[in-house]
Scaffold this active site. Structure first.
Site, short mmCIF file in Angstrom:
data_model
loop_
_atom_site.label_atom_id
_atom_site.label_comp_id
_atom_site.label_asym_id
_atom_site.label_seq_id
_atom_site.Cartn_x
_atom_site.Cartn_y
_atom_site.Cartn_z
N SER A 39 0.85 -1.19 0.00
CA SER A 39 0.00 0.00 0.00
C SER A 39 0.89 1.23 0.00
O SER A 39 1.97 1.22 0.61
CB SER A 39 -0.87 0.00 1.25
OG SER A 39 -1.45 1.27 1.45
N TYR A 65 -1.06 -0.59 10.49
CA TYR A 65 -1.16 -0.95 9.07
C TYR A 65 0.03 -0.37 8.29
O TYR A 65 0.65 -1.07 7.48
CB TYR A 65 -2.48 -0.41 8.52
CG TYR A 65 -2.76 -0.76 7.07
CD1 TYR A 65 -3.20 -2.04 6.73
CD2 TYR A 65 -2.61 0.17 6.06
CE1 TYR A 65 -3.48 -2.36 5.41
CE2 TYR A 65 -2.89 -0.14 4.74
CZ TYR A 65 -3.32 -1.41 4.41
OH TYR A 65 -3.60 -1.72 3.11
P1 NAP Z 1 -10.69 -6.98 1.94
O1 NAP Z 1 -11.83 -6.84 1.02
O2 NAP Z 1 -10.84 -6.64 3.39
O3 NAP Z 1 -10.13 -8.48 1.80
C1 NAP Z 1 -9.06 -8.91 2.60
C2 NAP Z 1 -8.81 -10.36 2.31
O4 NAP Z 1 -7.72 -10.80 3.13
C3 NAP Z 1 -10.00 -11.27 2.64
O5 NAP Z 1 -10.07 -12.28 1.67
C4 NAP Z 1 -9.63 -11.83 3.99
O6 NAP Z 1 -10.21 -13.06 4.30
C5 NAP Z 1 -8.13 -12.01 3.77
N1 NAP Z 1 -7.42 -12.29 5.01
C6 NAP Z 1 -7.31 -11.51 6.12
N2 NAP Z 1 -6.59 -12.13 7.06
C7 NAP Z 1 -6.22 -13.34 6.54
C8 NAP Z 1 -5.46 -14.44 7.02
N3 NAP Z 1 -4.94 -14.46 8.26
N4 NAP Z 1 -5.26 -15.49 6.19
C9 NAP Z 1 -5.79 -15.49 4.95
N5 NAP Z 1 -6.54 -14.50 4.44
C10 NAP Z 1 -6.75 -13.43 5.24
O7 NAP Z 1 -9.45 -6.09 1.46
P2 NAP Z 1 -8.96 -5.63 0.00
O8 NAP Z 1 -9.25 -4.20 -0.11
O9 NAP Z 1 -9.39 -6.59 -1.04
O10 NAP Z 1 -7.39 -5.74 0.24
C11 NAP Z 1 -6.55 -6.73 -0.37
C12 NAP Z 1 -5.12 -6.30 -0.17
O11 NAP Z 1 -4.92 -5.01 -0.79
C13 NAP Z 1 -4.72 -6.13 1.29
O12 NAP Z 1 -3.42 -6.59 1.50
C14 NAP Z 1 -4.79 -4.63 1.50
O13 NAP Z 1 -3.95 -4.18 2.55
C15 NAP Z 1 -4.33 -4.12 0.13
N6 NAP Z 1 -4.74 -2.74 -0.16
C16 NAP Z 1 -6.06 -2.42 -0.29
C17 NAP Z 1 -6.40 -1.11 -0.57
C18 NAP Z 1 -7.84 -0.67 -0.76
O14 NAP Z 1 -8.07 0.53 -0.98
N7 NAP Z 1 -8.82 -1.58 -0.72
C19 NAP Z 1 -5.41 -0.13 -0.72
C20 NAP Z 1 -4.08 -0.49 -0.58
C21 NAP Z 1 -3.76 -1.82 -0.31
P3 NAP Z 1 -11.61 -13.18 5.13
O15 NAP Z 1 -12.70 -13.03 4.10
O16 NAP Z 1 -11.55 -14.52 5.77
O17 NAP Z 1 -11.63 -12.06 6.13
#
Ligand code: NAP
Length: 236
Positions: free
Chosen positions: A145, A160
């Site tokens: 990120s 984070y």
């Molecule tokens: P999200 O919708 O909250 O999804 C997060 C995913 O991570 C879910 O599938 C969750 O599984 C999984 N997860 C969490 N803890 C875990 C564990 N211990 N073992 C396996 N899986 C686990 O978030 P997202 O926005 O798609 O984010 C995906 C990635 O992009 C993350 O690394 C996040 O930091 C990064 N990111 C996102 C943004 C944004 O704006 N959305 C920006 C920058 C970076 P469950 O369904 O079981 O909870």
């Protein structure tokens, strides 16, 4: 993409929703054999079933990135089923409930966030590198990120931010150790409409997944040890 060993085999963590699910969709649409992993079996199976129609080759396997036994079980499954791995996308990540600025955040929140966002990818990578070394043009993509950049420190979410900075360090160190063998990069997806990003985010999931998929399948194998957004290298 045509590869000597057939279509690429790709593992995606946190594949049941959000950016991870979209990465699985795009990889499968490009012909990759996708192992969609998730910590909840029901959610993971439902997600894989959504993608499994048509020409998509999507297999679910359970994985909690903070659980060593779970990592070993996935490694054994990959070894027995494919004997190799071409792409690992460390996408799973959390923003913990206890998030706060650095002077207030409790250490349990910091530890929990580091375990999932940085040590999980480190551990999974250690386990899967032997299989990646048997792959064709193998790549590791770490979903970081911009909040982990050392130049972007304001706005709270200290745990984070620390976790993504550490993940970037994991990327750079592994890229150096794996030079010439496995490409390793961090990606910032931008601010994406997911459960984590919220509905005010500026990007749809397709855009958020794009650079990770590009690094996984299309970027030159010589691009390694970098932080990448919108298919361009950005500062750490
Ligand atoms: P999200 O919708 O909250 O999804 C997060 C995913 O991570 C879910 O599938 C969750 O599984 C999984 N997860 C969490 N803890 C875990 C564990 N211990 N073992 C396996 N899986 C686990 O978030 P997202 O926005 O798609 O984010 C995906 C990635 O992009 C993350 O690394 C996040 O930091 C990064 N990111 C996102 C943004 C944004 O704006 N959305 C920006 C920058 C970076 P469950 O369904 O079981 O909870």
């Amino acid at each position: 993409m045509a590869r000597a060993g057939g279509e690429p085999v790709a593992v995606v963590t946190g594949g049941d929703r959000g950016i991870g699910f979209e990465i699985c969709r795009q990889l499968a649409a490009r012909g990759a054999g996708v192992v969609l992993t998730a910590r909840e079996r029901a959610a993971g199976e439902a997600a894989a079933n959504k993608l499994a129609g048509g020409t998509h080759a999507v297999t679910f396997h359970p994985l909690d990135v903070t659980d060593g036994a779970s990592i070993e079980t996935l490694r054994d499954f990959l070894k027995d089923t494919y004997g190799r791995l071409d792409v690992l996308i460390n996408n799973a990540g959390i923003i913990a409930k206890g998030e706060a600025p650095a002077l207030k955040v409790d250490l349990a929140t910091v530890r929990q966030t580091l375990e999932t966002n940085a040590l999980g990818p480190q551990h999974l990578t250690q386990a899967l590198v032997p299989l990646l070394k048997r792959g064709t043009s193998p790549r590791i993509v770490n979903m970081s990120s911009g909040m982990g950049a050392l130049t972007d420190n304001h706005g709270g979410y200290a745990a984070y931010r620390m976790s993504k900075t550490l993940l970037n360090a994991v990327t750079a160190i592994l890229a150096a150790e794996l030079a010439g063998a496995v490409a390793v990069n961090s990606v910032c997806p931008g601010w994406v409409k997911t459960d984590m990003g919220g509905r005010n985010a500026t990007r749809e999931v397709a855009e958020g997944a794009d650079t990770a998929v590009w690094l996984a399948l299309d970027a030159p194998a010589t691009l390694t040890g970098k932080f990448v957004r919108d298919r361009k290298v950005i500062p750490w």
